[in-house]
Write a protein that holds these residues in place. Sequence first.
Motif, PDB file in Angstrom:
ATOM      1  N   ASP A   1      -1.389  -3.953   5.277  1.00 22.41           N
ATOM      2  CA  ASP A   1      -1.356  -5.321   4.791  1.00 22.41           C
ATOM      3  C   ASP A   1      -2.504  -6.138   5.363  1.00 22.41           C
ATOM      4  O   ASP A   1      -3.103  -6.928   4.664  1.00 22.41           O
ATOM      5  N   VAL A   2      -2.786  -5.932   6.621  1.00 14.68           N
ATOM      6  CA  VAL A   2      -3.878  -6.653   7.255  1.00 14.68           C
ATOM      7  C   VAL A   2      -5.204  -6.222   6.634  1.00 14.68           C
ATOM      8  O   VAL A   2      -6.058  -7.048   6.341  1.00 14.68           O
ATOM      9  N   ARG A   3      -5.369  -4.922   6.400  1.00 14.00           N
ATOM     10  CA  ARG A   3      -6.602  -4.434   5.772  1.00 14.00           C
ATOM     11  C   ARG A   3      -6.776  -5.053   4.396  1.00 14.00           C
ATOM     12  O   ARG A   3      -7.867  -5.465   4.021  1.00 14.00           O
ATOM     13  N   THR A   4      -5.706  -5.121   3.616  1.00 16.26           N
ATOM     14  CA  THR A   4      -5.793  -5.698   2.284  1.00 16.26           C
ATOM     15  C   THR A   4      -6.178  -7.158   2.354  1.00 16.26           C
ATOM     16  O   THR A   4      -7.048  -7.610   1.616  1.00 16.26           O
ATOM     17  N   ALA A   5      -5.558  -7.908   3.260  1.00 14.56           N
ATOM     18  CA  ALA A   5      -5.892  -9.325   3.401  1.00 14.56           C
ATOM     19  C   ALA A   5      -7.345  -9.492   3.812  1.00 14.56           C
ATOM     20  O   ALA A   5      -8.044 -10.371   3.329  1.00 14.56           O
ATOM     21  N   ARG A   6      -7.836  -8.615   4.691  1.00 14.57           N
ATOM     22  CA  ARG A   6      -9.219  -8.700   5.147  1.00 14.57           C
ATOM     23  C   ARG A   6     -10.169  -8.408   3.984  1.00 14.57           C
ATOM     24  O   ARG A   6     -11.194  -9.051   3.842  1.00 14.57           O
TER      25      ARG A   6
ATOM     26  N   ILE B   1      -0.680  -6.331  -3.243  1.00 16.00           N
ATOM     27  CA  ILE B   1      -0.603  -5.768  -1.898  1.00 16.00           C
ATOM     28  C   ILE B   1       0.123  -4.438  -1.930  1.00 16.00           C
ATOM     29  O   ILE B   1      -0.348  -3.446  -1.371  1.00 16.00           O
ATOM     30  N   GLN B   2       1.258  -4.409  -2.617  1.00 17.79           N
ATOM     31  CA  GLN B   2       2.053  -3.176  -2.678  1.00 17.79           C
ATOM     32  C   GLN B   2       1.253  -2.036  -3.301  1.00 17.79           C
ATOM     33  O   GLN B   2       1.260  -0.914  -2.797  1.00 17.79           O
ATOM     34  N   GLN B   3       0.528  -2.315  -4.365  1.00 18.81           N
ATOM     35  CA  GLN B   3      -0.298  -1.279  -5.000  1.00 18.81           C
ATOM     36  C   GLN B   3      -1.408  -0.796  -4.077  1.00 18.81           C
ATOM     37  O   GLN B   3      -1.672   0.400  -3.967  1.00 18.81           O
ATOM     38  N   ARG B   4      -2.068  -1.709  -3.398  1.00 15.71           N
ATOM     39  CA  ARG B   4      -3.205  -1.354  -2.539  1.00 15.71           C
ATOM     40  C   ARG B   4      -2.798  -0.532  -1.325  1.00 15.71           C
ATOM     41  O   ARG B   4      -3.518   0.361  -0.922  1.00 15.71           O
ATOM     42  N   VAL B   5      -1.651  -0.871  -0.728  1.00  9.38           N
ATOM     43  CA  VAL B   5      -1.252  -0.151   0.477  1.00  9.38           C
ATOM     44  C   VAL B   5      -0.455   1.104   0.155  1.00  9.38           C
ATOM     45  O   VAL B   5      -0.280   1.955   1.023  1.00  9.38           O
ATOM     46  N   GLY B   6       0.046   1.213  -1.070  1.00  9.10           N
ATOM     47  CA  GLY B   6       0.739   2.431  -1.490  1.00  9.10           C
ATOM     48  C   GLY B   6       2.080   2.651  -0.809  1.00  9.10           C
ATOM     49  O   GLY B   6       2.503   3.788  -0.629  1.00  9.10           O
ATOM     50  N   LEU B   7       2.744   1.567  -0.430  1.00  8.26           N
ATOM     51  CA  LEU B   7       4.050   1.670   0.204  1.00  8.26           C
ATOM     52  C   LEU B   7       5.125   1.241  -0.777  1.00  8.26           C
ATOM     53  O   LEU B   7       4.842   0.552  -1.759  1.00  8.26           O
ATOM     54  N   GLY B   8       6.349   1.623  -0.486  1.00 15.69           N
ATOM     55  CA  GLY B   8       7.463   1.216  -1.323  1.00 15.69           C
ATOM     56  C   GLY B   8       7.734  -0.271  -1.197  1.00 15.69           C
ATOM     57  O   GLY B   8       7.239  -0.946  -0.280  1.00 15.69           O
ATOM     58  N   GLN B   9       8.548  -0.793  -2.110  1.00 14.15           N
ATOM     59  CA  GLN B   9       8.849  -2.212  -2.140  1.00 14.15           C
ATOM     60  C   GLN B   9       9.498  -2.689  -0.841  1.00 14.15           C
ATOM     61  O   GLN B   9       9.107  -3.699  -0.272  1.00 14.15           O
ATOM     62  N   SER B  10      10.470  -1.951  -0.350  1.00 13.24           N
ATOM     63  CA  SER B  10      11.182  -2.341   0.866  1.00 13.24           C
ATOM     64  C   SER B  10      10.257  -2.363   2.078  1.00 13.24           C
ATOM     65  O   SER B  10      10.265  -3.311   2.866  1.00 13.24           O
TER      66      SER B  10
ATOM     67  N   ARG C   1       4.606 -19.172  -6.520  1.00  7.99           N
ATOM     68  CA  ARG C   1       4.105 -19.789  -7.755  1.00  7.99           C
ATOM     69  C   ARG C   1       4.922 -19.202  -8.895  1.00  7.99           C
ATOM     70  O   ARG C   1       4.653 -18.090  -9.348  1.00  7.99           O
ATOM     71  N   GLY C   2       5.935 -19.945  -9.299  1.00  5.59           N
ATOM     72  CA  GLY C   2       6.840 -19.430 -10.322  1.00  5.59           C
ATOM     73  C   GLY C   2       7.622 -18.255  -9.765  1.00  5.59           C
ATOM     74  O   GLY C   2       8.240 -18.350  -8.708  1.00  5.59           O
ATOM     75  N   LYS C   3       7.558 -17.127 -10.453  1.00 10.68           N
ATOM     76  CA  LYS C   3       8.258 -15.920 -10.012  1.00 10.68           C
ATOM     77  C   LYS C   3       7.456 -15.113  -9.009  1.00 10.68           C
ATOM     78  O   LYS C   3       7.955 -14.162  -8.434  1.00 10.68           O
ATOM     79  N   TRP C   4       6.207 -15.462  -8.803  1.00 14.73           N
ATOM     80  CA  TRP C   4       5.300 -14.659  -7.979  1.00 14.73           C
ATOM     81  C   TRP C   4       5.148 -15.232  -6.586  1.00 14.73           C
ATOM     82  O   TRP C   4       5.149 -16.441  -6.385  1.00 14.73           O
ATOM     83  N   THR C   5       4.959 -14.342  -5.612  1.00 12.67           N
ATOM     84  CA  THR C   5       4.650 -14.745  -4.246  1.00 12.67           C
ATOM     85  C   THR C   5       3.250 -14.256  -3.907  1.00 12.67           C
ATOM     86  O   THR C   5       2.916 -13.091  -4.142  1.00 12.67           O
TER      87      THR C   5
ATOM     88  N   TYR D   1       6.937  -5.296   6.165  1.00 12.99           N
ATOM     89  CA  TYR D   1       5.669  -5.558   6.845  1.00 12.99           C
ATOM     90  C   TYR D   1       5.201  -6.987   6.613  1.00 12.99           C
ATOM     91  O   TYR D   1       4.736  -7.665   7.529  1.00 12.99           O
ATOM     92  N   LEU D   2       5.340  -7.477   5.382  1.00 17.19           N
ATOM     93  CA  LEU D   2       4.922  -8.846   5.095  1.00 17.19           C
ATOM     94  C   LEU D   2       5.785  -9.845   5.857  1.00 17.19           C
ATOM     95  O   LEU D   2       5.287 -10.861   6.341  1.00 17.19           O
TER      96      LEU D   2
END
Length: 80
Positions: A10-15, A27-36, A56-60, A41-42
């Motif tokens: 998650d930190v790598r993706t944010a960077r 984020i989930q797609q980039r790190v390749g981890l499951g939803q849970s 923002r609406g339905k999205w975080t 981690y977030l």
Amino acid sequence: MKRAFAGGGDVRTARQRGSKSISYSDIQQRVGLGQSTTSQYLAMLRQAGLVVATRRGKWTYYRRDEANIARLLETLRDVF
């Protein structure tokens, strides 16, 4: 705080995205981890003050908390 850094993805993706916001699904797609696992981690990163979540609406969307990260780095420099 230690657990927040353990995952790393998650930190790598944010960077990679700089200070721009990135959606939870991106984020989930980039790190390749499951939803849970991604949610856990977030949550740790939010609790550590390293990221800020915005709904923002339905999205975080997540972005780095630059001020808290700067304080953390300054503290680490002082300690080490």
